[in-house]
Every structure is written in C-alpha cells, then in structure tokens.
Scaffold this motif. Sequence first.
Motif, PDB file in Angstrom:
ATOM      1  N   ARG A 111       0.599  -1.254  -0.038  1.00  0.00           N
ATOM      2  CA  ARG A 111      -0.019   0.027   0.127  1.00  0.00           C
ATOM      3  C   ARG A 111       0.886   1.309   0.103  1.00  0.00           C
ATOM      4  O   ARG A 111       2.046   1.135   0.290  1.00  0.00           O
ATOM      5  CB  ARG A 111      -0.887   0.003   1.061  1.00  0.00           C
ATOM      6  N   VAL A 112       0.428   2.329  -0.297  1.00  0.00           N
ATOM      7  CA  VAL A 112       1.038   3.617  -0.331  1.00  0.00           C
ATOM      8  C   VAL A 112       0.744   4.176   0.810  1.00  0.00           C
ATOM      9  O   VAL A 112      -0.082   4.192   1.762  1.00  0.00           O
ATOM     10  CB  VAL A 112       0.389   4.759  -1.373  1.00  0.00           C
TER      11      VAL A 112
ATOM     12  N   GLY B 240     -11.564   3.676   3.077  1.00  0.00           N
ATOM     13  CA  GLY B 240     -11.627   5.195   2.522  1.00  0.00           C
ATOM     14  C   GLY B 240     -10.419   5.475   1.655  1.00  0.00           C
ATOM     15  O   GLY B 240     -10.571   6.544   1.360  1.00  0.00           O
ATOM     16  N   ALA B 241      -9.501   4.608   1.832  1.00  0.00           N
ATOM     17  CA  ALA B 241      -8.125   5.134   1.095  1.00  0.00           C
ATOM     18  C   ALA B 241      -8.191   4.941  -0.534  1.00  0.00           C
ATOM     19  O   ALA B 241      -7.558   5.720  -1.270  1.00  0.00           O
ATOM     20  CB  ALA B 241      -7.217   4.070   1.537  1.00  0.00           C
TER      21      ALA B 241
ATOM     22  N   VAL C 230      -9.074  -4.587  -2.090  1.00  0.00           N
ATOM     23  CA  VAL C 230      -8.648  -5.852  -2.693  1.00  0.00           C
ATOM     24  C   VAL C 230      -9.633  -6.782  -2.022  1.00  0.00           C
ATOM     25  O   VAL C 230     -10.062  -6.910  -0.767  1.00  0.00           O
ATOM     26  CB  VAL C 230      -7.200  -6.079  -2.234  1.00  0.00           C
ATOM     27  N   ALA C 231     -10.077  -7.849  -2.990  1.00  0.00           N
ATOM     28  CA  ALA C 231     -10.924  -9.040  -2.431  1.00  0.00           C
ATOM     29  C   ALA C 231      -9.938 -10.326  -2.526  1.00  0.00           C
ATOM     30  O   ALA C 231      -9.954 -10.876  -1.469  1.00  0.00           O
ATOM     31  CB  ALA C 231     -12.263  -9.162  -3.327  1.00  0.00           C
ATOM     32  N   THR C 232      -9.365 -10.499  -3.629  1.00  0.00           N
ATOM     33  CA  THR C 232      -8.392 -11.626  -3.461  1.00  0.00           C
ATOM     34  C   THR C 232      -7.198 -11.332  -4.516  1.00  0.00           C
ATOM     35  O   THR C 232      -7.231 -10.287  -5.235  1.00  0.00           O
ATOM     36  CB  THR C 232      -8.954 -12.768  -4.192  1.00  0.00           C
TER      37      THR C 232
ATOM     38  N   THR D 152      -3.356  -2.952  -7.469  1.00  0.00           N
ATOM     39  CA  THR D 152      -2.327  -1.756  -6.935  1.00  0.00           C
ATOM     40  C   THR D 152      -3.427  -0.680  -6.479  1.00  0.00           C
ATOM     41  O   THR D 152      -4.738  -0.517  -6.964  1.00  0.00           O
ATOM     42  CB  THR D 152      -1.684  -1.240  -8.173  1.00  0.00           C
ATOM     43  N   PRO D 153      -3.025   0.147  -5.610  1.00  0.00           N
ATOM     44  CA  PRO D 153      -3.913   1.117  -4.966  1.00  0.00           C
ATOM     45  C   PRO D 153      -4.549   2.034  -6.162  1.00  0.00           C
ATOM     46  O   PRO D 153      -5.433   2.590  -6.012  1.00  0.00           O
ATOM     47  CB  PRO D 153      -2.901   1.857  -3.844  1.00  0.00           C
ATOM     48  N   GLU D 154      -3.460   2.430  -7.317  1.00  0.00           N
ATOM     49  CA  GLU D 154      -4.003   3.208  -8.473  1.00  0.00           C
ATOM     50  C   GLU D 154      -4.969   2.576  -8.922  1.00  0.00           C
ATOM     51  O   GLU D 154      -6.016   3.388  -9.409  1.00  0.00           O
ATOM     52  CB  GLU D 154      -2.873   3.350  -9.282  1.00  0.00           C
TER      53      GLU D 154
END
Length: 223
Positions: free
Chosen positions: A14-15, A182-183, A201-203, A207-209
């Motif tokens: 994660r960022v 909320g990210a 993410v579920a599985t 990426t966060p983007e």
Amino acid sequence: MPKGFYTDDRGRVRVRLVAGGGRRSRSALLAGLIALSAVGYGGAVGLSTGGATGAGGPGPSVEDRKDAGGELARRGDADGAWRRMGLRGLKRTDKQPTACVDAAFGGVREFLRRHACTSMDRVLFTVGDDAGNSAVIAVAWVGFGSRGDAQAFQDLVDAPGTGDVKALGTAQVGLPDVAFTGANYGSDRDRSTVAVAEAEVATGYVTPEVLDALAEVAAQLPR
C-alpha cells in the motif's frame, strides 16, 4: 520496500498516506507506483497500472482506462465500464434502500441528522481478472431535498476523518468480511444526489492506483 510504501497486515503493498494530505495525498507517489506495479512486489504481479498490446508494447494507462470506463459508467453500463478497465464483472448485489442515518457514522452521520436525506441506496460489485486478482466496490447513492444540501454533504464526505457511509456486508457477494478504509475513494454529484464509492482488494493483488480508479468510475454510475 520502496520509500513511500508499506505492507499491511494482509500482505498487501500500500501507499503510505502523507499527513494532512487527505484522500488524494497519494498522487505525489503515483510515479513510484508505476514502477512498483509493473513488476509486482514479492512475486505478486496482480492488476497493474498498465495493460499490454498484442505487439507486446505498453497498453493504455490506468488514467486512460478510467476515463473510458467513466464514460460507460455515466451511461449506466457497469459491465462495459469494468471491461474498459481491463476487468470483468463477477458478482453484484441488488440496490438496497436503507435509512440514511443508520447507514452512516462519524460527522457524516451527524450531518444526516441535521440535513435529512430523502433516500439512500447501496450496492456491492466484485470485479476481477483471469489470474485470480479481484476487487470489491461499494457504492451508495444519497439523495437530498436540495442541491445545496447535496453539495455540502459531498464536501463533508470527501474530507478525511469526517466519517462515511457504511458499505453493505461483503458476505452478500460471497467474500469474508472486507474492511473499507476510505483510502480508495471516489464521489460524484448529479443535481441533488451524491454517489460515494470505495474499493478494496478482495483476492490476490490489486494496486492502489487501480483501486482508486475503480472507485472513481463506480461513483459515476447513475442511480
């Protein structure tokens, strides 16, 4: 681990949020994300920031795919929007109406106590690729009696640390409990209705983007 990133307690890269930067504080780190997600981290390639063309060259960027997906989302074509994002729809719930105050917390709940919303509908989507990587997306549409109340609500919910609308339980799409942080967030307003969306993410690895883009596209879906 590259500077500006960390591995959370579920093993996801994660960022690291910048203090005082709000929900959009990750934007300064996206250049690093591109390099990181292109090769994965710790062997997890997952859904990265770019696709690939048939000739092996770079495909559309996440930003390009988000823009194309957003156009379809605004037309109400959720499955088409996910395909433009390079994914496919897996499961979704029906839209479920709920009492506004009961489905909120923090400052958002207090706002709804003072400015009663006229309606709230919530839904969950899961989307994924062919490699076992998937995301769950929560969307809520909150209606108000005036555009002014809707704008004030959007301004509040967009700000960090002000509370949120609760997502439906992810058991409804066959997943164990997923915490929405909320990210990875998006919102949109259509006259007196505000759409709020989050993605997690579920599985596998996403990426966060990409999660951010999914939330922003989902927020453009009409009620």
